[in-house]
Design an enzyme around this catalytic site. Structure first.
Site, PDB file in Angstrom:
ATOM      1  N   SER A 116      21.229  -1.692 -85.677  1.00 51.91           N
ATOM      2  CA  SER A 116      20.659  -0.383 -85.386  1.00 51.91           C
ATOM      3  C   SER A 116      21.761   0.590 -84.961  1.00 51.91           C
ATOM      4  O   SER A 116      22.635   0.909 -85.755  1.00 51.91           O
ATOM      5  CB  SER A 116      19.554  -0.509 -84.338  1.00 51.91           C
ATOM      6  OG  SER A 116      18.633   0.562 -84.467  1.00 51.91           O
ATOM      7  N   LYS A 168       2.977  19.287 -74.176  1.00 57.41           N
ATOM      8  CA  LYS A 168       3.975  19.159 -73.119  1.00 57.41           C
ATOM      9  C   LYS A 168       3.968  17.785 -72.463  1.00 57.41           C
ATOM     10  O   LYS A 168       5.011  17.299 -72.024  1.00 57.41           O
ATOM     11  CB  LYS A 168       3.762  20.246 -72.053  1.00 57.41           C
ATOM     12  CG  LYS A 168       4.865  20.336 -71.011  1.00 57.41           C
ATOM     13  CD  LYS A 168       6.213  20.585 -71.661  1.00 57.41           C
ATOM     14  CE  LYS A 168       7.345  20.621 -70.635  1.00 57.41           C
ATOM     15  NZ  LYS A 168       8.656  20.713 -71.279  1.00 57.41           N
TER      16      LYS A 168
END
Length: 296
Positions: A116, A168
């Protein structure tokens, strides 16, 4: 306050101050000095190591820039033994590796694990060595979130959120994820994944579509990665050092030079400790949301 009490208090304060100064000196000696460490005799190949989770890029970039400026260091071996880590630091290191490779040779030596983010930082190198059993690739992005809403209800704790927009508090562990939240977060992950694919294709000079076919998070052995052109050769760290020497035009066995360790004083230790605590607090306040190039 009696004279005896003042004497005891003063002695205690003096003892604490002396103990603190001694501890700082011990810490500084353990951290190291600015001197280079040389492993064998000969001419100049630098060695930079990336071990463990990639959480910050500053030290690796500092070491690469140090060797880039040294005329007597002809090439660098980047030893990667990492499962990956946070996206942005991985991208920053990858960018510095690409800049290094444009001016000097940089050879990656993969250890037991270079997956990764560990692969992301390796892709732009001049050449990549892997052991046959190295675990690598895992080209993908992961975002792990938790939900503790039911637990909060069971123990009788209510939470309230005031926000300026519907997204949010997306990913908050204190409420269920809405379909809109999921779609928004998935779009971010997909875009970051596409950045990974393009970076590998550019670094390895492979067609983007070829990379995309294997960019599904799968891990590969070193042998499998070689067959798919994700690495160049199978070999050990010593093989990578010798190849770096050959590519740099060094005759004979190259000298392996470690970068100087970062020199810190006690104020640096205090400031960095406070900074780490602050970052942890911010991470917890944000629900621990981090995009990761990480092998599971």
């Amino acid at each position: 306050m009696s004279k005896r009490t003042l004497f005891v208090v003063g002695g205690a304060i003096l003892f604490v101050m002396v103990l603190f100064l001694v501890s700082v000196q011990i810490a500084k000696s353990l951290i190291g000095t600015d001197s280079e460490s040389k492993l064998v005799a000969g001419e100049g190949v630098g060695l930079v190591e990336v071990k463990g989770m990639i959480l910050d890029s500053k030290d690796t970039i500092r070491q690469l820039r140090y060797f880039l400026k040294k005329d007597d260091i002809k090439a660098v071996v980047l030893r990667v033994d990492s499962p990956g880590g946070v996206v942005a630091p991985s991208q920053e290191i990858s960018d510095q590796v690409a800049k290094f490779a444009a001016k000097k040779k940089i050879i990656v030596s993969m250890g037991s694990l270079a997956a990764s983010g560990g692969y992301y930082i390796s892709a732009p190198a001049s050449m990549i060595f892997a052991n046959p059993g190295t675990i690598t690739a895992s080209i993908g992005v992961i975002l792990k979130l938790s939900n503790i809403e039911t637990l909060m209800d069971k123990i009788g704790i209510k939470s309230y959120t005031l926000k300026t927009g519907k997204y949010k508090d997306s990913g908050s562990p204190l409420r269920q994820m809405s379909p809109e939240d999921r779609a928004m977060l998935q779009a971010v992950i997909d875009n970051t994944h596409e950045q990974f694919v393009r970076a590998v294709a550019a670094g390895r000079k492979l067609p983007v579509e070829d990379v995309r076919k294997i960019a599904d998070g799968r891990i590969l052995s070193g042998e499998q990665a070689l067959a798919l052109k994700l690495v160049d050769r199978l070999g050990t760290l010593q093989d990578a050092v010798e190849e770096a020497g050959r590519q740099a035009g060094i005759k004979g066995e190259p000298e392996v030079v470690l970068p100087p360790k970062k020199k810190l004083n006690y104020m640096d230790l205090l400031v960095e400790g406070a900074e780490g605590s602050f970052k942890n607090a911010l991470g917890q306040a944000a629900g621990g949301m981090k995009l990761m190039y990480e092998a599971e």
